[in-house]
Design an enzyme around this catalytic site. Structure first.
Site, PDB file in Angstrom:
ATOM      1  N   ARG A  69     -12.723  31.267 -24.252  1.00 55.04           N
ATOM      2  CA  ARG A  69     -12.223  32.299 -25.157  1.00 55.04           C
ATOM      3  C   ARG A  69     -12.027  33.604 -24.385  1.00 55.04           C
ATOM      4  O   ARG A  69     -12.674  33.849 -23.373  1.00 55.04           O
ATOM      5  CB  ARG A  69     -13.207  32.513 -26.321  1.00 55.04           C
ATOM      6  CG  ARG A  69     -13.165  31.387 -27.351  1.00 55.04           C
ATOM      7  CD  ARG A  69     -14.117  31.644 -28.502  1.00 55.04           C
ATOM      8  NE  ARG A  69     -15.502  31.595 -28.071  1.00 55.04           N
ATOM      9  CZ  ARG A  69     -16.258  32.632 -27.792  1.00 55.04           C
ATOM     10  NH1 ARG A  69     -15.794  33.868 -27.950  1.00 55.04           N
ATOM     11  NH2 ARG A  69     -17.498  32.482 -27.394  1.00 55.04           N
ATOM     12  N   TYR A 197      -6.492  26.802 -24.378  1.00 56.40           N
ATOM     13  CA  TYR A 197      -7.918  26.455 -24.424  1.00 56.40           C
ATOM     14  C   TYR A 197      -8.411  26.382 -25.877  1.00 56.40           C
ATOM     15  O   TYR A 197      -8.133  27.280 -26.695  1.00 56.40           O
ATOM     16  CB  TYR A 197      -8.755  27.482 -23.643  1.00 56.40           C
ATOM     17  CG  TYR A 197     -10.225  27.355 -23.993  1.00 56.40           C
ATOM     18  CD1 TYR A 197     -10.984  26.293 -23.482  1.00 56.40           C
ATOM     19  CD2 TYR A 197     -10.833  28.217 -24.893  1.00 56.40           C
ATOM     20  CE1 TYR A 197     -12.302  26.123 -23.860  1.00 56.40           C
ATOM     21  CE2 TYR A 197     -12.162  28.057 -25.268  1.00 56.40           C
ATOM     22  CZ  TYR A 197     -12.891  27.008 -24.747  1.00 56.40           C
ATOM     23  OH  TYR A 197     -14.188  26.826 -25.142  1.00 56.40           O
ATOM     24  N   LYS A 206     -12.654  28.753 -34.688  1.00 60.39           N
ATOM     25  CA  LYS A 206     -13.210  30.101 -34.706  1.00 60.39           C
ATOM     26  C   LYS A 206     -12.283  31.078 -35.436  1.00 60.39           C
ATOM     27  O   LYS A 206     -12.742  31.966 -36.157  1.00 60.39           O
ATOM     28  CB  LYS A 206     -13.497  30.579 -33.277  1.00 60.39           C
ATOM     29  CG  LYS A 206     -14.592  29.760 -32.574  1.00 60.39           C
ATOM     30  CD  LYS A 206     -15.854  29.838 -33.332  1.00 60.39           C
ATOM     31  CE  LYS A 206     -17.059  29.052 -32.864  1.00 60.39           C
ATOM     32  NZ  LYS A 206     -17.299  28.638 -31.544  1.00 60.39           N
ATOM     33  N   HIS A 226     -21.626  31.199 -37.830  1.00 55.85           N
ATOM     34  CA  HIS A 226     -21.625  30.425 -36.580  1.00 55.85           C
ATOM     35  C   HIS A 226     -22.942  29.646 -36.493  1.00 55.85           C
ATOM     36  O   HIS A 226     -23.827  29.975 -35.710  1.00 55.85           O
ATOM     37  CB  HIS A 226     -21.487  31.409 -35.402  1.00 55.85           C
ATOM     38  CG  HIS A 226     -21.205  30.773 -34.078  1.00 55.85           C
ATOM     39  ND1 HIS A 226     -21.461  31.423 -32.891  1.00 55.85           N
ATOM     40  CD2 HIS A 226     -20.679  29.574 -33.731  1.00 55.85           C
ATOM     41  CE1 HIS A 226     -21.099  30.652 -31.880  1.00 55.85           C
ATOM     42  NE2 HIS A 226     -20.640  29.517 -32.358  1.00 55.85           N
ATOM     43  N   SER A 248     -22.760  31.297 -28.478  1.00 55.52           N
ATOM     44  CA  SER A 248     -22.078  30.232 -27.748  1.00 55.52           C
ATOM     45  C   SER A 248     -22.918  29.797 -26.550  1.00 55.52           C
ATOM     46  O   SER A 248     -23.494  30.628 -25.859  1.00 55.52           O
ATOM     47  CB  SER A 248     -20.725  30.739 -27.269  1.00 55.52           C
ATOM     48  OG  SER A 248     -19.974  31.167 -28.372  1.00 55.52           O
ATOM     49  N   CYS A 250     -25.741  28.332 -26.470  1.00 55.40           N
ATOM     50  CA  CYS A 250     -27.176  28.592 -26.581  1.00 55.40           C
ATOM     51  C   CYS A 250     -27.906  27.496 -27.344  1.00 55.40           C
ATOM     52  O   CYS A 250     -29.020  27.712 -27.824  1.00 55.40           O
ATOM     53  CB  CYS A 250     -27.434  29.960 -27.193  1.00 55.40           C
ATOM     54  SG  CYS A 250     -26.951  31.300 -26.095  1.00 55.40           S
ATOM     55  N   GLY A 251     -27.284  26.332 -27.512  1.00 51.21           N
ATOM     56  CA  GLY A 251     -28.055  25.174 -27.968  1.00 51.21           C
ATOM     57  C   GLY A 251     -27.809  24.684 -29.383  1.00 51.21           C
ATOM     58  O   GLY A 251     -28.628  23.922 -29.905  1.00 51.21           O
ATOM     59  N   LYS A 252     -26.707  25.067 -30.033  1.00 56.04           N
ATOM     60  CA  LYS A 252     -26.466  24.571 -31.401  1.00 56.04           C
ATOM     61  C   LYS A 252     -26.225  23.055 -31.413  1.00 56.04           C
ATOM     62  O   LYS A 252     -26.856  22.334 -32.185  1.00 56.04           O
ATOM     63  CB  LYS A 252     -25.274  25.286 -32.055  1.00 56.04           C
ATOM     64  CG  LYS A 252     -25.570  26.729 -32.433  1.00 56.04           C
ATOM     65  CD  LYS A 252     -24.403  27.394 -33.126  1.00 56.04           C
ATOM     66  CE  LYS A 252     -23.167  27.441 -32.273  1.00 56.04           C
ATOM     67  NZ  LYS A 252     -23.312  28.129 -30.981  1.00 56.04           N
ATOM     68  N   ASN A 254     -27.021  20.856 -29.278  1.00 53.77           N
ATOM     69  CA  ASN A 254     -28.240  20.153 -28.892  1.00 53.77           C
ATOM     70  C   ASN A 254     -29.258  20.095 -30.024  1.00 53.77           C
ATOM     71  O   ASN A 254     -29.840  19.046 -30.285  1.00 53.77           O
ATOM     72  CB  ASN A 254     -28.865  20.812 -27.660  1.00 53.77           C
ATOM     73  CG  ASN A 254     -28.217  20.298 -26.383  1.00 53.77           C
ATOM     74  OD1 ASN A 254     -28.629  19.288 -25.838  1.00 53.77           O
ATOM     75  ND2 ASN A 254     -27.159  20.966 -25.954  1.00 53.77           N
ATOM     76  N   ASP A 277     -21.596  23.693 -35.329  1.00 60.90           N
ATOM     77  CA  ASP A 277     -21.035  24.972 -34.873  1.00 60.90           C
ATOM     78  C   ASP A 277     -20.772  25.960 -36.007  1.00 60.90           C
ATOM     79  O   ASP A 277     -20.954  27.153 -35.829  1.00 60.90           O
ATOM     80  CB  ASP A 277     -19.733  24.722 -34.101  1.00 60.90           C
ATOM     81  CG  ASP A 277     -19.316  25.897 -33.224  1.00 60.90           C
ATOM     82  OD1 ASP A 277     -20.157  26.410 -32.466  1.00 60.90           O
ATOM     83  OD2 ASP A 277     -18.146  26.312 -33.304  1.00 60.90           O
ATOM     84  N   ASN A 368     -17.780  25.634 -18.672  1.00 64.70           N
ATOM     85  CA  ASN A 368     -17.364  25.565 -20.079  1.00 64.70           C
ATOM     86  C   ASN A 368     -16.471  24.336 -20.316  1.00 64.70           C
ATOM     87  O   ASN A 368     -15.674  24.313 -21.245  1.00 64.70           O
ATOM     88  CB  ASN A 368     -16.638  26.850 -20.484  1.00 64.70           C
ATOM     89  CG  ASN A 368     -16.516  27.005 -21.993  1.00 64.70           C
ATOM     90  OD1 ASN A 368     -17.453  26.662 -22.737  1.00 64.70           O
ATOM     91  ND2 ASN A 368     -15.379  27.483 -22.476  1.00 64.70           N
ATOM     92  N   ARG A 370     -15.457  20.859 -21.786  1.00 69.11           N
ATOM     93  CA  ARG A 370     -15.777  20.478 -23.177  1.00 69.11           C
ATOM     94  C   ARG A 370     -15.364  19.057 -23.485  1.00 69.11           C
ATOM     95  O   ARG A 370     -14.525  18.468 -22.806  1.00 69.11           O
ATOM     96  CB  ARG A 370     -15.054  21.431 -24.144  1.00 69.11           C
ATOM     97  CG  ARG A 370     -15.474  22.893 -24.006  1.00 69.11           C
ATOM     98  CD  ARG A 370     -16.256  23.376 -25.193  1.00 69.11           C
ATOM     99  NE  ARG A 370     -16.905  24.653 -24.922  1.00 69.11           N
ATOM    100  CZ  ARG A 370     -17.839  25.169 -25.720  1.00 69.11           C
ATOM    101  NH1 ARG A 370     -18.218  24.547 -26.813  1.00 69.11           N
ATOM    102  NH2 ARG A 370     -18.421  26.315 -25.419  1.00 69.11           N
ATOM    103  N   TYR A 495     -35.020  21.145 -26.154  1.00 70.28           N
ATOM    104  CA  TYR A 495     -34.319  19.933 -26.617  1.00 70.28           C
ATOM    105  C   TYR A 495     -35.112  19.240 -27.742  1.00 70.28           C
ATOM    106  O   TYR A 495     -35.475  19.901 -28.714  1.00 70.28           O
ATOM    107  CB  TYR A 495     -34.021  19.013 -25.421  1.00 70.28           C
ATOM    108  CG  TYR A 495     -33.163  19.705 -24.382  1.00 70.28           C
ATOM    109  CD1 TYR A 495     -31.793  19.856 -24.580  1.00 70.28           C
ATOM    110  CD2 TYR A 495     -33.721  20.272 -23.234  1.00 70.28           C
ATOM    111  CE1 TYR A 495     -30.991  20.521 -23.647  1.00 70.28           C
ATOM    112  CE2 TYR A 495     -32.938  20.941 -22.300  1.00 70.28           C
ATOM    113  CZ  TYR A 495     -31.581  21.058 -22.520  1.00 70.28           C
ATOM    114  OH  TYR A 495     -30.802  21.716 -21.608  1.00 70.28           O
ATOM    115  N   ASN A 498     -38.014  20.773 -29.497  1.00 63.71           N
ATOM    116  CA  ASN A 498     -37.829  21.891 -30.437  1.00 63.71           C
ATOM    117  C   ASN A 498     -38.200  21.484 -31.863  1.00 63.71           C
ATOM    118  O   ASN A 498     -38.469  22.337 -32.706  1.00 63.71           O
ATOM    119  CB  ASN A 498     -36.387  22.400 -30.388  1.00 63.71           C
ATOM    120  CG  ASN A 498     -36.083  23.064 -29.050  1.00 63.71           C
ATOM    121  OD1 ASN A 498     -36.985  23.572 -28.383  1.00 63.71           O
ATOM    122  ND2 ASN A 498     -34.819  23.052 -28.648  1.00 63.71           N
TER     123      ASN A 498
END
Ligand code: GTP
Ligand code: SPV
Ligand code: MN
Length: 589
Positions: A69, A197, A206, A226, A248, A250-252, A254, A277, A368, A370, A495, A498
């Site tokens: 982005r 992209y 988004k 988000h 972004s 940061c583990g969503k 996962n 997301d 990044n 994907r 992971y 958590n």
């Protein structure tokens, strides 16, 4: 096609502006998509991978200057500048339309214009909304049909209504100096040019589901966030749903797909992914807050995804997936990325398309890089995923990457304090967007790059939602999986583990777990975090105590940063948040 005059008129307008050779309406049929895949292969846009090992999978490479982005080229074009607020780039709609009309003028000459009707959310749901994306990129079409409910069913759902979002995209010349990702909230319109992209061009994601939808939500009394959504099923069969906002990378994804630790699995815990997301949240007839995942696919970060960190995500990528900017292993025509496995690639191409092998000094995949896969590929997709009513949310969790300061977990005192906790979120920057300075930046509710209006008004909307929800409001928490030691190593295993933290959260919302009050909120007692089986990771009660420690000196530094940040919003900052900040400051002495 459709009889909706508003849609037809708009397509005519776009056609005369962009001058395509041909128009193709996406009907959503597999036959049509298969034909487009073949065309995309012929044109070299995607390459088929080993169909035995990765059936239905393809690899794509973006232009080298177009890998993430572009926040500095993303604009909110509301009529008034103050409605975009100090955290967005703003341009007057007339000026931006003028500039973009020039760039779009005749841009599709010699190209095909694809018309993609799509629905964000289950067809027929009160929470769902329709959009139409016009694009000259077949790559966009092939990704959109994974990410959203596309084609005739979306048009049927829309009927004659004029409540739909107009998305116009062209890859143009991929010229990054004329790249624009622009939003016109008052027109329900998005114009994007000169990028290919995902986050810039899959306009349902988004651009619509967060930037435009956040504006719609404010007007209509709901929220676009988000956030991942997951269900935790306890051994007694009861499932508690949690929505969590992390910036972004940061583990969503996962967290949304986590595999419970062995001891939890044995005890009968299950985790169900509803979304990874974006969440749209609305108060239900029962007074509670209900959430849907408006998307139908995952546009996930590839590097770091492996059978240990996130087996459900990796399994999701083993069929009908489009990879972008990862290593192409030419030996067996598969894909590879840093952190996938220990296998060596002897004959590959890196994300740039240059010859690459495991001895090459540079990384092979872009950080990044994907994958785009359909939710139905995910082994732990929730049976409620497609429920038009959504799922009831009991807890909202905020989090970010903080080497210090933020403890493993804490709970806000109440909703208002929770809005404050979300508003002061900070996180170390990642590679999901181009050109961000390294270091911690404020990213309220993980929405800094995605809120389509003045962030101060957005906080006001959160406060109002809390009043409306009253005693039914979800409890609010903050987590940090990224606390690090002096050597920069993470001290929490993260992971799947958590779940040990989420378990305390679930117990809290069900009124079963205790807590201690600290200056920043309620925390578990160290012994309330179950660490059974973590001895080999070096996790002891002392370690948990360290993870939960609130360092008042660091927090005082943070308060100074928050003050500075809040200053940007002037009088528009809700008084409640100003008071919350001064209360925090008092508690820190
Ligand atoms: P976006 O798709 O950009 O919104 O990202 P996301 O929030 O879905 O992040 P994702 O789950 O893809 O994770 C991003 C990176 O964080 C990956 O490299 C992960 O391996 C890493 N990560 C995720 N969860 C954890 C965790 O619990 N601990 C640690 N140390 N790293 C994690
Ligand atoms: C993010 O950056 O938060 C993503 C990827 O989920 S993108 O679609 O590019 O926004
Ligand atoms: Mn995201």
């Amino acid at each position: 096609m459709t009889a909706n005059k508003n849609v037809l008129n708009w397509i005519e307008e776009v056609k005369s502006l962009t001058n395509p050779d041909k128009i193709v309406w996406i009907d959503g049929s597999e036959a049509q998509i298969e034909k487009l895949r073949e065309e995309a292969v012929d044109e070299g846009v995607i390459k088929p991978l080993n169909q035995e090992k990765l059936p239905g999978c393809y690899i794509h490479r973006t232009a080298l200057n177009d890998v993430a982005r572009v926040e500095h080229r993303t604009f909110i074009c509301s009529k008034k500048e103050e409605d975009a607020g100090p955290t967005n780039n703003w341009c007057a709609p007339d000026e931006m339309y003028g500039k973009l009309r020039k760039l779009f003028n005749g841009v599709m000459k010699g190209r095909t214009m694809y018309v993609i009707p799509f629905c964000m959310g289950p067809i027929g749901s009160k929470l769902s909304k329709v959009g139409v994306e016009v694009t000259d990129s077949v790559y966009v079409v092939l990704n959109m049909v994974i990410m959203a409910r596309c084609g005739d069913e979306a048009l049927e759902f829309l009927g004659d209504s004029d409540d739909w979002v107009r998305g116009l995209h062209s890859t143009g010349e991929l010229d990054d100096e004329n790249r624009y990702i622009t939003h016109f909230p008052e027109d329900n319109a998005i114009w994007s040019i000169n990028s290919g992209y995902g986050g810039n061009v899959l306009l349902g994601k988004k651009c619509f589901a967060l930037r435009i939808a956040s504006c719609q939500g404010r007007k209509e009394g709901w929220m676009a966030e988000h956030m991942l959504i997951l269900g935790i099923e306890k051994p007694d069969g009861k499932t508690t749903y949690i929505a969590a906002a992390f910036p972004s990378q940061c583990g969503k994804t996962n967290l949304a797909m986590l595999i419970p630790p062995e001891s939890y699995k044995k005890a009968g815990y299950k985790v169900w992914c509803v979304g990874d997301d974006i969440a749209w949240l609305r108060q239900g007839d029962d007074g509670r807050l209900w959430a849907i995942n408006p998307e139908t696919g995952f546009f996930g970060v590839a590097p770091g995804t492996n059978m240990k960190s996130n087996p459900n995500a990796l399994i999701s990528t083993q069929k009908n997936t489009i990879f972008a900017n990862v290593v192409h292993n030419l030996d067996d025509n598969t894909v590879w990325w840093e952190g996938l496995n220990k296998e060596r690639v002897s004959n590959g191409l890196d994300w740039k398309g240059n010859p690459w092998n495991s001895d090459s000094p540079e990384k092979g995949a872009h950080t990044n890089g994907r994958f785009t896969s359909h939710v139905s590929n995910c082994p732990c997709i929730s049976p409620e995923y497609d429920n038009p009513a959504g799922v009831p949310i009991s807890a909202i969790v905020f989090g970010g990457r903080r080497a210090k300061t933020a403890p493993l977990v804490y709970q806000a005192f109440d909703w208002e304090h929770g809005v404050f906790v979300g508003s002061i979120m900070g996180s170390e920057t990642t590679s999901a967007a181009i050109g961000l300075a390294a270091g911690v930046r404020r990213d309220p509710m993980a929405m800094l790059p995605f809120c389509g209006y003045n962030m101060a008004d957005y906080w006001r909307h959160w406060l109002d939602m809390g009043k409306k929800l009253g005693k039914n409001a979800p409890k609010i928490f903050n987590v940090n999986w990224f606390r690090s030691n002096e050597d920069g190593n993470f001290i929490w295993p993260g992971y799947g583990d958590n779940l040990r933290v989420l378990d305390w959260i679930v117990e809290r919302v069900n009124g079963k777990a205790g807590a201690v009050e600290t200056a920043i909120g309620y925390e578990p007692k160290p012994e309330d975090i179950n660490i059974e089986g973590l001895e080999e990771d070096g996790i002891t009660l002392e370690r948990v105590t360290e993870l939960l420690q609130v360092d008042k000196a660091l927090w005082k530094e943070d308060v100074n940063g928050i003050k500075q940040f809040y200053t940007k919003f002037g009088d528009r900052l809700p008084e409640e948040l100003r008071e919350q900040l001064s209360d925090l400051e008092k508690r820190l002495v």
